[in-house]
Write an enzyme that holds these catalytic residues in place. Structure first.
Site, PDB file in Angstrom:
ATOM      1  N   TYR A  63      24.588  21.441  37.881  1.00 36.41           N
ATOM      2  CA  TYR A  63      25.699  21.762  38.767  1.00 36.41           C
ATOM      3  C   TYR A  63      26.186  20.463  39.387  1.00 36.41           C
ATOM      4  O   TYR A  63      25.514  19.865  40.224  1.00 36.41           O
ATOM      5  CB  TYR A  63      25.267  22.722  39.876  1.00 36.41           C
ATOM      6  N   PHE A 213      27.407  36.545  38.737  1.00 44.66           N
ATOM      7  CA  PHE A 213      28.790  37.041  38.602  1.00 44.66           C
ATOM      8  C   PHE A 213      28.910  38.495  39.055  1.00 44.66           C
ATOM      9  O   PHE A 213      29.234  39.391  38.268  1.00 44.66           O
ATOM     10  CB  PHE A 213      29.303  36.910  37.169  1.00 44.66           C
ATOM     11  N   GLY A 216      32.278  39.637  38.112  1.00 44.12           N
ATOM     12  CA  GLY A 216      32.792  39.163  36.833  1.00 44.12           C
ATOM     13  C   GLY A 216      33.058  40.284  35.856  1.00 44.12           C
ATOM     14  O   GLY A 216      32.218  41.165  35.652  1.00 44.12           O
ATOM     15  N   GLY A 217      34.247  40.300  35.233  1.00 41.44           N
ATOM     16  CA  GLY A 217      34.559  41.262  34.187  1.00 41.44           C
ATOM     17  C   GLY A 217      35.269  42.512  34.653  1.00 41.44           C
ATOM     18  O   GLY A 217      35.526  43.417  33.855  1.00 41.44           O
ATOM     19  N   PHE A 218      35.621  42.604  35.944  1.00 45.30           N
ATOM     20  CA  PHE A 218      36.328  43.780  36.442  1.00 45.30           C
ATOM     21  C   PHE A 218      37.785  43.754  35.970  1.00 45.30           C
ATOM     22  O   PHE A 218      38.444  42.713  36.009  1.00 45.30           O
ATOM     23  CB  PHE A 218      36.306  43.812  37.972  1.00 45.30           C
ATOM     24  N   THR A 219      38.307  44.907  35.557  1.00 44.32           N
ATOM     25  CA  THR A 219      39.733  45.021  35.253  1.00 44.32           C
ATOM     26  C   THR A 219      40.496  45.161  36.572  1.00 44.32           C
ATOM     27  O   THR A 219      39.903  45.510  37.611  1.00 44.32           O
ATOM     28  CB  THR A 219      40.016  46.237  34.374  1.00 44.32           C
ATOM     29  N   PRO A 220      41.811  44.936  36.573  1.00 45.11           N
ATOM     30  CA  PRO A 220      42.583  45.155  37.806  1.00 45.11           C
ATOM     31  C   PRO A 220      42.437  46.568  38.362  1.00 45.11           C
ATOM     32  O   PRO A 220      42.342  46.758  39.578  1.00 45.11           O
ATOM     33  CB  PRO A 220      44.019  44.859  37.360  1.00 45.11           C
ATOM     34  N   LEU A 221      42.389  47.558  37.469  1.00 46.28           N
ATOM     35  CA  LEU A 221      42.237  48.939  37.918  1.00 46.28           C
ATOM     36  C   LEU A 221      40.878  49.155  38.576  1.00 46.28           C
ATOM     37  O   LEU A 221      40.763  49.793  39.625  1.00 46.28           O
ATOM     38  CB  LEU A 221      42.419  49.904  36.740  1.00 46.28           C
TER      39      LEU A 221
END
Length: 287
Positions: A63, A213, A216-221
């Site tokens: 990092y 995360f 991480g990976g959520f759709t807008p809906l």
């Protein structure tokens, strides 16, 4: 708000750590590369985390590279006796900030020594081997060779405990034939549940699972629905997603990262949110 002994702990190596920890990844610059815009703010967040009771910090010398470990040392050394620092090896950064495999004996040995030097330690409490067969997620394949190298560094006394990151259930089984595994760190959250079986297996074996995360990976809906449920809970969407993880399994250790003291305090308040079965069912329905 502080996290104290009333909140659950779980074994990590030879220690019991509080299940709400801190991930140092966001303390580096954009793309986890280079120094932070405000080093003093980064130091302040680290000190506030420990002041509020955090005793598990996740980091890595790639990092920055080197930046977060140097900040941790500057902010917190000499370290509290109960503070568990967990680091990762197995990757390196390209000049273009890319993430590259670093699995050779020389690279893994150098990485352990870099972590020791930059953290100011004589031995690393827990080292996760970050598998890089696929940079974007777990991929099947033998991990025997790099893990055997790390196990040798453990025998030399440079590493106390070993964990894995970005791995499959098959690879965990292979690894446990080589050495004791104390934790697994993978991408997992309310929406990305590919590790459900792995989490349950590790819980039965008394092994910690550390998800990263959380959004991480959520759709807008899905994000919109999460926000609506968060309002019902009286929390932020991130707090709500973290609360779902916190209640998912007792072996889950959370390491939300932030460079903001305000967000840090919100994260550490997650165990005190008024969790109900109705909220849990509403979140489960997002998938």
């Amino acid at each position: 708000m502080s996290i104290n002994d009333k909140h659950h702990t779980f074994p990590l190596g030879d220690r019991n750590v509080k299940r709400l920890g801190y991930g140092a990844m966001q303390l580096a610059g954009p793309g986890v590369f280079g120094p932070p815009k405000d080093p003093d703010a980064a130091l302040a967040v680290l000190r506030e985390a420990v002041a509020l009771g955090v005793n598990h910090i996740d980091t890595s010398d790639f990092y920055g590279p080197h930046i977060t470990n140097q900040l941790i040392r500057e902010a917190l050394a000499p370290y509290p006796d109960d503070l568990t620092l967990v680091t990762k090896i197995g990757a390196r950064r390209g000049a273009d900030a890319s993430w590259l495999p670093a699995f050779s004996a020389a690279e893994l040995t150098s990485a352990v020594h870099d972590n020791l030097r930059n953290l100011g330690l004589e031995a690393l409490e827990v080292v996760n081997l970050r598998i890089m067969l696929d940079t974007h997620g777990p991929a099947e394949g033998s991990i025997e060779e790099p893990l055997t190298i790390l196990a040798e560094l453990q025998r030399q006394g440079l590493v106390k405990h070993i964990g894995l990151s970005n791995v499959t259930l098959t690879q965990v089984a292979q690894a446990r034939k080589i050495c004791r595994i104390v934790c697994v760190q993978n991408h997992y959250n309310l929406i990305n549940r590919s590790d459900d079986a792995l989490i349950d297996h590790l819980a039965q074996e008394g092994i910690a699972y550390v998800p990263f995360f959380p959004l991480g990976g959520f759709t807008p809906l899905q994000s919109s629905a999460l926000s609506d449920i968060a309002v019902r809970l009286g929390a932020t969407p991130l707090q709500t997603a973290l609360a779902w993880l916190y209640h998912r399994s007792p072996n889950i250790l959370l390491i939300p990262g932030t460079s903001s003291i305000g967000h840090l305090r919100e994260n550490l308040a997650v165990p005190d949110l008024p969790w109900t079965e109705d909220i849990a069912k509403a979140l489960d329905a997002l998938v």
